[in-house]
Design an enzyme around this catalytic site. Structure first.
Site, PDB file in Angstrom:
ATOM      1  N   THR A 185      -2.650  30.806 -61.209  1.00 50.69           N
ATOM      2  CA  THR A 185      -3.949  30.786 -60.707  1.00 50.69           C
ATOM      3  C   THR A 185      -4.848  30.804 -61.950  1.00 50.69           C
ATOM      4  O   THR A 185      -4.381  31.522 -62.664  1.00 50.69           O
ATOM      5  CB  THR A 185      -4.426  31.827 -59.783  1.00 50.69           C
ATOM      6  OG1 THR A 185      -5.804  31.994 -59.762  1.00 50.69           O
ATOM      7  CG2 THR A 185      -3.796  33.189 -60.310  1.00 50.69           C
ATOM      8  N   HIS A 214     -29.549  29.351 -81.837  1.00 51.38           N
ATOM      9  CA  HIS A 214     -29.191  29.443 -80.576  1.00 51.38           C
ATOM     10  C   HIS A 214     -28.527  30.616 -79.906  1.00 51.38           C
ATOM     11  O   HIS A 214     -28.065  31.464 -80.737  1.00 51.38           O
ATOM     12  CB  HIS A 214     -28.085  28.187 -80.044  1.00 51.38           C
ATOM     13  CG  HIS A 214     -26.922  28.300 -80.753  1.00 51.38           C
ATOM     14  ND1 HIS A 214     -26.113  29.160 -80.675  1.00 51.38           N
ATOM     15  CD2 HIS A 214     -26.479  27.446 -81.891  1.00 51.38           C
ATOM     16  CE1 HIS A 214     -25.013  28.766 -81.078  1.00 51.38           C
ATOM     17  NE2 HIS A 214     -25.207  27.916 -82.018  1.00 51.38           N
ATOM     18  N   GLY A 271     -17.027  31.860 -79.337  1.00 50.92           N
ATOM     19  CA  GLY A 271     -18.116  32.597 -80.187  1.00 50.92           C
ATOM     20  C   GLY A 271     -19.584  32.598 -79.305  1.00 50.92           C
ATOM     21  O   GLY A 271     -20.561  32.723 -79.929  1.00 50.92           O
ATOM     22  N   ARG A 331     -31.495  26.902 -70.612  1.00 53.13           N
ATOM     23  CA  ARG A 331     -30.712  26.168 -69.867  1.00 53.13           C
ATOM     24  C   ARG A 331     -29.521  26.671 -69.013  1.00 53.13           C
ATOM     25  O   ARG A 331     -28.791  27.089 -69.865  1.00 53.13           O
ATOM     26  CB  ARG A 331     -30.493  24.815 -70.384  1.00 53.13           C
ATOM     27  CG  ARG A 331     -31.416  24.118 -71.133  1.00 53.13           C
ATOM     28  CD  ARG A 331     -31.893  23.177 -70.249  1.00 53.13           C
ATOM     29  NE  ARG A 331     -33.105  22.026 -70.640  1.00 53.13           N
ATOM     30  CZ  ARG A 331     -34.458  22.626 -70.862  1.00 53.13           C
ATOM     31  NH1 ARG A 331     -34.718  23.780 -70.383  1.00 53.13           N
ATOM     32  NH2 ARG A 331     -35.221  21.751 -71.195  1.00 53.13           N
ATOM     33  N   ARG A 346       8.911  20.967 -61.822  1.00 53.81           N
ATOM     34  CA  ARG A 346       9.976  20.083 -62.466  1.00 53.81           C
ATOM     35  C   ARG A 346      10.913  21.129 -63.034  1.00 53.81           C
ATOM     36  O   ARG A 346      12.251  20.651 -62.859  1.00 53.81           O
ATOM     37  CB  ARG A 346       9.197  19.340 -63.739  1.00 53.81           C
ATOM     38  CG  ARG A 346      10.106  18.975 -64.827  1.00 53.81           C
ATOM     39  CD  ARG A 346       9.369  18.190 -65.943  1.00 53.81           C
ATOM     40  NE  ARG A 346       9.857  17.653 -67.129  1.00 53.81           N
ATOM     41  CZ  ARG A 346      10.357  18.159 -67.881  1.00 53.81           C
ATOM     42  NH1 ARG A 346      10.197  19.649 -68.029  1.00 53.81           N
ATOM     43  NH2 ARG A 346      11.405  17.825 -68.924  1.00 53.81           N
ATOM     44  N   ASP A 352      -7.480  32.008 -62.538  1.00 54.96           N
ATOM     45  CA  ASP A 352      -8.323  33.161 -62.514  1.00 54.96           C
ATOM     46  C   ASP A 352      -7.314  34.345 -63.524  1.00 54.96           C
ATOM     47  O   ASP A 352      -8.385  35.482 -63.802  1.00 54.96           O
ATOM     48  CB  ASP A 352      -8.493  33.787 -61.187  1.00 54.96           C
ATOM     49  CG  ASP A 352      -9.290  32.910 -60.396  1.00 54.96           C
ATOM     50  OD1 ASP A 352      -9.972  31.977 -60.791  1.00 54.96           O
ATOM     51  OD2 ASP A 352      -9.228  32.621 -58.917  1.00 54.96           O
ATOM     52  N   GLY A 380      -0.893  32.205 -55.875  1.00 51.93           N
ATOM     53  CA  GLY A 380      -1.603  33.524 -56.235  1.00 51.93           C
ATOM     54  C   GLY A 380      -1.060  34.488 -55.463  1.00 51.93           C
ATOM     55  O   GLY A 380      -0.216  34.252 -54.698  1.00 51.93           O
ATOM     56  N   ASP A 381      -1.563  35.859 -55.538  1.00 54.33           N
ATOM     57  CA  ASP A 381      -0.914  36.933 -54.681  1.00 54.33           C
ATOM     58  C   ASP A 381      -1.290  37.025 -53.357  1.00 54.33           C
ATOM     59  O   ASP A 381      -0.335  37.462 -52.592  1.00 54.33           O
ATOM     60  CB  ASP A 381      -1.475  38.221 -55.380  1.00 54.33           C
ATOM     61  CG  ASP A 381      -2.702  38.390 -55.466  1.00 54.33           C
ATOM     62  OD1 ASP A 381      -3.756  37.337 -55.172  1.00 54.33           O
ATOM     63  OD2 ASP A 381      -3.411  39.582 -55.771  1.00 54.33           O
ATOM     64  N   ARG A 440      -4.794  26.168 -48.134  1.00 58.36           N
ATOM     65  CA  ARG A 440      -4.870  27.518 -47.612  1.00 58.36           C
ATOM     66  C   ARG A 440      -4.777  27.470 -46.061  1.00 58.36           C
ATOM     67  O   ARG A 440      -5.120  26.487 -45.407  1.00 58.36           O
ATOM     68  CB  ARG A 440      -6.147  28.068 -47.786  1.00 58.36           C
ATOM     69  CG  ARG A 440      -6.620  28.209 -49.280  1.00 58.36           C
ATOM     70  CD  ARG A 440      -7.494  29.248 -49.480  1.00 58.36           C
ATOM     71  NE  ARG A 440      -7.433  29.716 -51.010  1.00 58.36           N
ATOM     72  CZ  ARG A 440      -7.887  28.847 -51.932  1.00 58.36           C
ATOM     73  NH1 ARG A 440      -8.726  28.022 -51.928  1.00 58.36           N
ATOM     74  NH2 ARG A 440      -7.732  29.632 -53.318  1.00 58.36           N
ATOM     75  N   ASP A 448      -5.625  36.729 -62.131  1.00 59.37           N
ATOM     76  CA  ASP A 448      -5.840  38.032 -62.023  1.00 59.37           C
ATOM     77  C   ASP A 448      -4.710  38.616 -60.848  1.00 59.37           C
ATOM     78  O   ASP A 448      -4.939  39.461 -59.859  1.00 59.37           O
ATOM     79  CB  ASP A 448      -6.985  37.938 -60.792  1.00 59.37           C
ATOM     80  CG  ASP A 448      -7.095  36.805 -59.572  1.00 59.37           C
ATOM     81  OD1 ASP A 448      -5.905  36.251 -59.540  1.00 59.37           O
ATOM     82  OD2 ASP A 448      -7.664  36.739 -58.761  1.00 59.37           O
ATOM     83  N   MET A 485     -15.756  30.099 -64.055  1.00 55.26           N
ATOM     84  CA  MET A 485     -14.903  30.557 -62.717  1.00 55.26           C
ATOM     85  C   MET A 485     -14.271  31.976 -62.993  1.00 55.26           C
ATOM     86  O   MET A 485     -14.364  32.417 -63.972  1.00 55.26           O
ATOM     87  CB  MET A 485     -14.100  29.459 -62.221  1.00 55.26           C
ATOM     88  CG  MET A 485     -14.645  28.463 -61.500  1.00 55.26           C
ATOM     89  SD  MET A 485     -13.140  27.450 -61.000  1.00 55.26           S
ATOM     90  CE  MET A 485     -14.201  26.381 -59.741  1.00 55.26           C
ATOM     91  N   GLY A 508      -5.171  28.079 -54.523  1.00 57.07           N
ATOM     92  CA  GLY A 508      -5.910  27.009 -55.454  1.00 57.07           C
ATOM     93  C   GLY A 508      -4.840  26.435 -56.449  1.00 57.07           C
ATOM     94  O   GLY A 508      -3.938  26.862 -56.638  1.00 57.07           O
TER      95      GLY A 508
END
Ligand code: ATP
Length: 329
Positions: A125, A215, A185, A252, A21, A127, A102-103, A72, A129, A169, A11
Site C-alpha cells: 500500500t 517561496h 525540502g 496556490r 512475478r 500509505d 493492505g491490512d 474491494r 500504514d 495521500m 488499493g
C-alpha cells in the site's frame, strides 16, 4: 504438483506486479504451480482465475498497477461470500494462497484461514500504514512521485514568490507527507500525528519572506485535521485559504491525487517486492500460515497477522522534528 493461488486486493500499489512475478517464478523454482486470481476477493468469489506460467509474468516488473487487477469486495466481508470463495478454491484444488494488499485484505484472509486455507500476506500500500513492517510495497514510488511534483512546483514557486500548499495521500497516516517533505525540502509539513498550529505556520511563512525566502512549500497529508476542525473536504484547501487570509500572500493549492499511485516502480519497490514474493513462497513451503512478509531493518522476516492487527505503524517523529529544523528560514 501442489497448486497455490495469488491475488491482489485493496488499493493498487506500484510494485505489485514485481511481487506477482517473484511469486510465480519462486514457485516454479520449487515445482509449485501458481494460479492468478483476478480482481481480489471479488474475483475469487466468482471463480475468476487462471494458471500463471513463468512466461506470463515476463515484462511486468517495471509496470505500475497490477496485472491481476484489484478490487474491494463488500460480498466477501459476509459469510456467504466467504463460503463461495472457499468453494472456488476447492474446485480448483488450491489450498494455499498469497494475498498482496493492505491490512484490510489480511483481515479478510483470516476468514479463509479459519476455514482451513493456508494464507501468507505481502504488504502493499502506498500509505505505508501496515504495522509490523518498516516498508510496504508502493510507498517508495509514491513518495518519489510526490518529490518529482514538488521539484516542479518549486521552480514555479521561486519564480513567482508564492506560497504553495501541496496535499498528498496517506489516508490516516503522514508517512508520505513526512518523507516527501523531508526529501523535497518543504518549509512545513502537516501530518495527522504531529502537532501543528496554523497561526504559527503563518508566522513562519511571514518570517521566511522577511528573511528573503523566495517561496514556501507546505506539504499537507490528506489525513491532517487542523486543531478543533473535524469535518473538512480537503485539508490542503483549508490550509491554503487560511494562509491566504491571515498573511495576504498569494497562495496556490495543488491536490496531487492519483498521479501519486501510478508510474513505474522505483528500484527500492522492485527489490522489496521481489524479496517479499520469494519469501512468501518460502513461508508457504515451510508450512506457515496467517503471517505477512515484512522488512525490519535489513531483514526480511515474517510477522503473524495477529501482531499486524494489534500493532501500530508509527511515523518517524524524529524525522518530523528534523524536517522542521532543516527548513528554518
Ligand atoms: P488499502 O490500504 O490499499 O486500501 P486494504 O487491503 O487495507 O488496502 P481494504 O479495502 O481495507 O483494503 O480491504 C480489501 C478487501 O478485503 C475488502 O474489500 C474486503 O473484501 C476484505 N476485507 C477487509 N476487511 C475485512 C474483514 N474484517 N472481514 C472480511 N473481509 C475483509
Amino acid at each position: 504438483m501442489k497448486r497455490i493461488g495469488v491475488l491482489t486486493s485493496g488499493g493498487d500499489a506500484p510494485g505489485m506486479n514485481a511481487a506477482i512475478r517473484a511469486v510465480v517464478r519462486m514457485a516454479a523454482y520449487n515445482d509449485l504451480e501458481v494460479w492468478g486470481i483476478q480482481h481480489g476477493y471479488a474475483g475469487l468469489i466468482k471463480n475468476s482465475m487462471q494458471p500463471l506460467s513463468t512466461r506470463s509474468v515476463a515484462d511486468i516488473i517495471h509496470r505500475g498497477g497490477t496485472i491481476l487487477r484489484t478490487a474491494r469486495s463488500e460480498e466477501f466481508t459476509r459469510e456467504a461470500g466467504q463460503l463461495k470463495a472457499i468453494e472456488a478454491l476447492k474446485i480448483n484444488e488450491i489450498s494455499s494462497l498469497i494475498v498482496i494488499g493492505g491490512d484490510g485484505s489480511f483481515r479478510g484472509a483470516m476468514a479463509l484461514v479459519e476455514r482451513g486455507i493456508q494464507v501468507v500476506g505481502i504488504p502493499a500500500t502506498i500509505d505505508n500504514d501496515i504495522p509490523g513492517t518498516d516498508y510496504s510495497i508502493g510507498f517508495d514510488t509514491a513518495v518519489n512521485n510526490v518529490v518529482d511534483a514538488v521539484n516542479k512546483i518549486r521552480d514555479t514557486a521561486t519564480s513567482h514568490e508564492r506560497v504553495y500548499v501541496v496535499e498528498v495521500m496517506g489516508r490516516n497516516s503522514g508517512h508520505i507527507a513526512l518523507a516527501a517533505g523531508l526529501a523535497g525540502g518543504a518549509e512545513s509539513i502537516l501530518i495527522p500525528e504531529g502537532e501543528s498550529s496554523l497561526t504559527e505556520l503563518c508566522q513562519r511563512v511571514i518570517r521566511g519572506y522577511q528573511r528573503g525566502k523566495a517561496h514556501s512549500i507546505i506539504i499537507v497529508a490528506e489525513g491532517y485535521r487542523p486543531p478543533g476542525v473535524e469535518e473538512i473536504q480537503s485539508p490542503g484547501m483549508y490550509v491554503g485559504q487560511f494562509i491566504r487570509e491571515k498573511t495576504g500572500f498569494e497562495t496556490r493549492i495543488t491536490i496531487l491525487g492519483h498521479i501519486q499511485r501510478g508510474g513505474t516502480p522505483t528500484v527500492m519497490d522492485r527489490v522489496l517486492a521481489s524479496k517479499f514474493g520469494a519469501k512468501a513462497v518460502e513461508l508457504l513451503l515451510a508450512g506457515q500460515t496467517a503471517v505477512m512478509t515484512a522488512i525490519q531493518g535489513n531483514n526480511i522476516i515474517s510477522v503473524p497477522f495477529n501482531e499486524v492487527f494489534s500493532g501500530q505503524q508509527e511515523v518517524d517523529l524524529e524525522g518530523f522534528r528534523l524536517a522542521e529544523i532543516l527548513s528554518r528560514p
